[in-house]
Design a protein around this motif. Structure first.
Motif, PDB file in Angstrom:
ATOM      1  N   MET A   1       0.842  -1.190   0.000  1.00 37.40           N
ATOM      2  CA  MET A   1       0.000   0.000   0.000  1.00 37.40           C
ATOM      3  C   MET A   1       0.882   1.247   0.000  1.00 37.40           C
ATOM      4  SD  MET A   1      -3.031   1.117   2.642  1.00 37.40           S
ATOM      5  CE  MET A   1      -3.987  -0.320   2.201  1.00 37.40           C
ATOM      6  N   ALA A   2       0.515   2.241  -0.794  1.00 36.91           N
ATOM      7  CA  ALA A   2       1.323   3.443  -0.938  1.00 36.91           C
ATOM      8  C   ALA A   2       1.322   4.271   0.347  1.00 36.91           C
ATOM      9  CB  ALA A   2       0.809   4.290  -2.096  1.00 36.91           C
ATOM     10  N   ILE A   3       2.425   4.951   0.592  1.00 32.54           N
ATOM     11  CA  ILE A   3       2.544   5.880   1.712  1.00 32.54           C
ATOM     12  C   ILE A   3       1.779   7.150   1.359  1.00 32.54           C
ATOM     13  CG2 ILE A   3       4.131   7.208   3.154  1.00 32.54           C
ATOM     14  CD1 ILE A   3       6.318   5.165   2.329  1.00 32.54           C
ATOM     15  N   ARG A   4       0.811   7.519   2.172  1.00 33.01           N
ATOM     16  CA  ARG A   4      -0.047   8.669   1.901  1.00 33.01           C
ATOM     17  C   ARG A   4       0.547   9.914   2.546  1.00 33.01           C
ATOM     18  NH1 ARG A   4      -4.157   8.222   4.749  1.00 33.01           N
ATOM     19  NH2 ARG A   4      -5.744   9.287   3.477  1.00 33.01           N
ATOM     20  N   VAL A   5       0.757  10.957   1.733  1.00 28.90           N
ATOM     21  CA  VAL A   5       1.460  12.144   2.198  1.00 28.90           C
ATOM     22  C   VAL A   5       0.601  13.391   2.043  1.00 28.90           C
ATOM     23  CG1 VAL A   5       3.482  13.625   1.819  1.00 28.90           C
ATOM     24  CG2 VAL A   5       3.689  11.136   1.591  1.00 28.90           C
ATOM     25  N   LEU A   6       0.659  14.265   3.044  1.00 34.09           N
ATOM     26  CA  LEU A   6       0.064  15.601   2.952  1.00 34.09           C
ATOM     27  C   LEU A   6       1.196  16.612   2.830  1.00 34.09           C
ATOM     28  CD1 LEU A   6      -2.777  17.235   4.909  1.00 34.09           C
ATOM     29  CD2 LEU A   6      -0.517  18.282   5.057  1.00 34.09           C
ATOM     30  N   LEU A   7       1.059  17.563   1.892  1.00 36.65           N
ATOM     31  CA  LEU A   7       2.037  18.629   1.687  1.00 36.65           C
ATOM     32  C   LEU A   7       1.474  19.945   2.208  1.00 36.65           C
ATOM     33  CD1 LEU A   7       3.135  17.882  -1.999  1.00 36.65           C
ATOM     34  CD2 LEU A   7       4.282  17.163   0.107  1.00 36.65           C
ATOM     35  N   ALA A   8       2.222  20.623   3.061  1.00 36.09           N
ATOM     36  CA  ALA A   8       1.781  21.918   3.579  1.00 36.09           C
ATOM     37  C   ALA A   8       2.872  22.953   3.338  1.00 36.09           C
ATOM     38  CB  ALA A   8       1.467  21.824   5.069  1.00 36.09           C
ATOM     39  N   ASP A   9       2.611  23.881   2.411  1.00 37.27           N
ATOM     40  CA  ASP A   9       3.553  24.947   2.073  1.00 37.27           C
ATOM     41  C   ASP A   9       2.755  26.079   1.446  1.00 37.27           C
ATOM     42  OD1 ASP A   9       5.603  26.523   0.478  1.00 37.27           O
ATOM     43  OD2 ASP A   9       6.905  24.992   1.370  1.00 37.27           O
ATOM     44  N   ASP A  10       3.105  27.317   1.767  1.00 34.36           N
ATOM     45  CA  ASP A  10       2.311  28.428   1.255  1.00 34.36           C
ATOM     46  C   ASP A  10       2.650  28.793  -0.195  1.00 34.36           C
ATOM     47  OD1 ASP A  10       4.799  29.395   1.896  1.00 34.36           O
ATOM     48  OD2 ASP A  10       4.090  31.324   2.634  1.00 34.36           O
ATOM     49  N   GLN A  11       3.655  28.158  -0.771  1.00 32.40           N
ATOM     50  CA  GLN A  11       4.024  28.436  -2.153  1.00 32.40           C
ATOM     51  C   GLN A  11       3.581  27.286  -3.065  1.00 32.40           C
ATOM     52  OE1 GLN A  11       8.033  30.043  -2.808  1.00 32.40           O
ATOM     53  NE2 GLN A  11       8.270  30.177  -0.589  1.00 32.40           N
ATOM     54  N   ALA A  12       2.695  27.622  -4.013  1.00 33.73           N
ATOM     55  CA  ALA A  12       2.152  26.599  -4.907  1.00 33.73           C
ATOM     56  C   ALA A  12       3.244  25.916  -5.727  1.00 33.73           C
ATOM     57  CB  ALA A  12       1.108  27.218  -5.843  1.00 33.73           C
ATOM     58  N   MET A  13       4.250  26.673  -6.139  1.00 30.86           N
ATOM     59  CA  MET A  13       5.315  26.085  -6.941  1.00 30.86           C
ATOM     60  C   MET A  13       6.131  25.072  -6.136  1.00 30.86           C
ATOM     61  SD  MET A  13       6.774  29.233  -9.266  1.00 30.86           S
ATOM     62  CE  MET A  13       7.982  28.143 -10.007  1.00 30.86           C
ATOM     63  N   VAL A  14       6.330  25.357  -4.871  1.00 28.51           N
ATOM     64  CA  VAL A  14       7.058  24.421  -4.012  1.00 28.51           C
ATOM     65  C   VAL A  14       6.251  23.147  -3.830  1.00 28.51           C
ATOM     66  CG1 VAL A  14       7.963  24.024  -1.699  1.00 28.51           C
ATOM     67  CG2 VAL A  14       8.351  26.219  -2.823  1.00 28.51           C
ATOM     68  N   GLU A  23       5.528  11.694  -6.128  1.00 30.93           N
ATOM     69  CA  GLU A  23       4.654  10.805  -6.903  1.00 30.93           C
ATOM     70  C   GLU A  23       5.386  10.112  -8.040  1.00 30.93           C
ATOM     71  OE1 GLU A  23       0.926  12.759  -7.833  1.00 30.93           O
ATOM     72  OE2 GLU A  23       0.203  12.048  -5.870  1.00 30.93           O
ATOM     73  N   ASP A  24       6.664  10.426  -8.225  1.00 32.71           N
ATOM     74  CA  ASP A  24       7.497   9.673  -9.155  1.00 32.71           C
ATOM     75  C   ASP A  24       7.917   8.335  -8.546  1.00 32.71           C
ATOM     76  OD1 ASP A  24       8.899   9.481 -11.673  1.00 32.71           O
ATOM     77  OD2 ASP A  24      10.767   9.785 -10.576  1.00 32.71           O
ATOM     78  N   GLN A  25       7.660   8.189  -7.237  1.00 31.57           N
ATOM     79  CA  GLN A  25       7.980   6.943  -6.535  1.00 31.57           C
ATOM     80  C   GLN A  25       6.760   6.021  -6.524  1.00 31.57           C
ATOM     81  OE1 GLN A  25      11.192   6.523  -5.463  1.00 31.57           O
ATOM     82  NE2 GLN A  25      11.461   8.524  -6.458  1.00 31.57           N
ATOM     83  N   PRO A  26       6.957   4.739  -6.779  1.00 33.18           N
ATOM     84  CA  PRO A  26       5.810   3.824  -6.855  1.00 33.18           C
ATOM     85  C   PRO A  26       5.110   3.586  -5.520  1.00 33.18           C
ATOM     86  CG  PRO A  26       7.885   2.617  -6.972  1.00 33.18           C
ATOM     87  CD  PRO A  26       8.242   4.067  -7.060  1.00 33.18           C
ATOM     88  N   ASP A  27       5.793   3.887  -4.412  1.00 31.86           N
ATOM     89  CA  ASP A  27       5.223   3.587  -3.100  1.00 31.86           C
ATOM     90  C   ASP A  27       4.742   4.826  -2.355  1.00 31.86           C
ATOM     91  OD1 ASP A  27       7.827   4.506  -2.870  1.00 31.86           O
ATOM     92  OD2 ASP A  27       8.208   3.424  -1.001  1.00 31.86           O
ATOM     93  N   ARG A 119       9.917   7.975   3.692  1.00 33.90           N
ATOM     94  CA  ARG A 119       9.945   6.538   4.019  1.00 33.90           C
ATOM     95  C   ARG A 119      10.400   6.296   5.452  1.00 33.90           C
ATOM     96  NH1 ARG A 119      12.649   5.113  -1.758  1.00 33.90           N
ATOM     97  NH2 ARG A 119      10.713   4.891  -2.972  1.00 33.90           N
ATOM     98  N   ALA A 120      11.405   7.043   5.883  1.00 38.29           N
ATOM     99  CA  ALA A 120      11.899   6.875   7.247  1.00 38.29           C
ATOM    100  C   ALA A 120      10.837   7.260   8.267  1.00 38.29           C
ATOM    101  CB  ALA A 120      13.161   7.715   7.452  1.00 38.29           C
ATOM    102  N   ALA A 121      10.155   8.379   8.034  1.00 34.84           N
ATOM    103  CA  ALA A 121       9.096   8.803   8.956  1.00 34.84           C
ATOM    104  C   ALA A 121       7.977   7.783   9.004  1.00 34.84           C
ATOM    105  CB  ALA A 121       8.554  10.169   8.535  1.00 34.84           C
TER     106      ALA A 121
END
Length: 215
Positions: A1-14, A23-27, A119-121
């Motif tokens: 099962m893929a690791i589900r990640v939330l991204l929090a940053d005020d810059q859309a480009m970042v 998302e280039d990683q399969p997991d 992955r470590a987290a």
């Protein structure tokens, strides 16, 4: 099962750049993005992602406040938070780790370390960037360590494991260094957490530097 990640940053480009790398990683999959701290906390509590990547400087709530809200000592069911920032400042690192962060990563660390951080987290394995956190924790260690009676409850082997955790070693690396099995390392880590009343490896590392367990 893929690791589900939330991204929090005020810059859309970042956020867009981080999403492309992850998302280039399969997991790994990005399940949500937030542009400010309040939205980050709300989405994280609703979605319960495996890992939250949180910038330090954000509107409404900064990254340290978000970290404490999601992973702080008072949180009954903490999430895994990695703080990602351009600012390599002592107070940010210390505040993040004391607030319950699973790691602290500089934005210029590169794609490979970003993926490693997630992955470590997710595995609850190690401080993500020893070159940053160990250096700063050493710098922040008090000149006269406070007396802690809990240290006497640790065996010599457990003290050795604590030292290796504080140096940023993974369980596999600790096993190789001390010539013990992976399952034995995990047992020692669990025993240390119980005896010291700590919740994770990050808190063990902070405790070790504060009490001069590491030279």
């Amino acid at each position: 099962m893929a690791i589900r990640v939330l991204l929090a940053d005020d810059q859309a480009m970042v956020r867009g750049g981080l999403r492309l790398i992850l998302e280039d990683q399969p997991d790994i999959t990005v399940v949500a993005e937030a542009s400010d701290g309040v939205d980050a906390v709300a989405q994280a509590r609703r979605l319960r992602p495996d890992v939250c990547l949180v910038d330090i400087r954000m509107p409404r709530l900064d990254g340290l406040q978000v970290t404490r809200a999601l992973a702080g000592p008072e949180v009954a069911d903490p999430l895994r938070v990695v703080v990602v920032t351009t600012f390599d400042l002592d107070e940010y690192v210390y505040g993040a780790l004391r607030g319950g962060a699973a790691g602290f990563l500089l934005k210029d660390a590169g794609p490979a370390l970003l993926v490693e951080a997630v992955r470590a987290a997710h595995q609850g394995d190690a401080l993500v960037s020893p070159s940053v956190t160990v250096r700063l924790l050493r710098h922040l260690a008090p000149p006269a360590p406070p007396r802690d009676e809990r240290r006497s409850a640790l065996s010599e082997r457990e003290i050795e494991v604590v030292r290796e955790i504080a140096r940023g070693r993974t369980n596999l690396e600790i096993g190789a260094e001390l010539f013990i099995s992976l399952s034995t390392v995990k047992s020692h880590v669990s025993a240390v957490q119980t005896k010291l009343g700590l919740r994770n490896r990050t808190e063990i590392a902070v405790w070790a530097w504060e009490h001069r367990v590491v030279d």
